[in-house]
Motif scaffolding. Sequence first.
Motif, short mmCIF file in Angstrom:
data_model
loop_
_atom_site.label_atom_id
_atom_site.label_comp_id
_atom_site.label_asym_id
_atom_site.label_seq_id
_atom_site.Cartn_x
_atom_site.Cartn_y
_atom_site.Cartn_z
N ALA A 37 0.82 -1.22 0.00
CA ALA A 37 0.00 0.00 0.00
C ALA A 37 0.85 1.26 0.00
N GLY A 38 2.14 1.11 0.28
CA GLY A 38 3.03 2.27 0.34
C GLY A 38 2.80 3.12 1.58
N VAL A 39 2.45 2.44 2.68
CA VAL A 39 2.25 3.16 3.95
C VAL A 39 3.09 2.50 5.04
N ALA A 40 3.29 3.21 6.13
CA ALA A 40 4.02 2.65 7.28
C ALA A 40 3.14 1.61 7.96
N ASP A 41 3.76 0.61 8.56
CA ASP A 41 3.01 -0.45 9.25
C ASP A 41 1.99 0.13 10.23
#
Length: 194
Positions: free
Chosen positions: A36-40
């Motif tokens: 998703a291209g997001v931080a965990d």
Amino acid sequence: MNNNKPKFKQIIDAAVKVIAQNGYHASQVSKIAKQAGVADGTIYLYFKNKEDILISLFQDKMGQFIEKIEEEILKHQGADEKLKALIGMHFKQLAEDHDLAIVTQLELRQSNKELRIKINEVLKRYLIVMDQIIKDGVDEGIFRSDLNPRLVRQMVFGTLDEIVTNWVMKDQKYELINQVDEIHTLIINGLKKV
């Protein structure tokens, strides 16, 4: 389900891809976050855990899926044509999204009872659509009046579901949509007044 935040759809779409490729059990939240291209940590602003992602995914995607079927049915007259439209849209939508087809047909078949209950809640809306078509067919005098609507609904849904699962298991090597006419004929012949 907090789907009004901007990254919700991004995470859901990433989850479909990751789960389709790796299977639900091997799909860590970190893999979904990376896709998703997001931080965990961002995932946890939207979802409690991985199971919540799977349930939210199903609620979101199946909500859209059912909506499109409802819209398509409105364009048709008579139970016979409405049923054909339902079969066509069921197959068309899953044929157009192979990853979603893998997730709905294989990965959502978890043994977790709580998960199954939540999935069944979402499906209720779809079953109501089927019930209405069956009722219309009886009212129009096309279908037999002695039909057990619940049994018919299970038969129709079960048939479509099994055909899509078989298509997924065969690596989607043939056109699902090409089977609409034959399946429609088989089902209609089972429901028609003799």
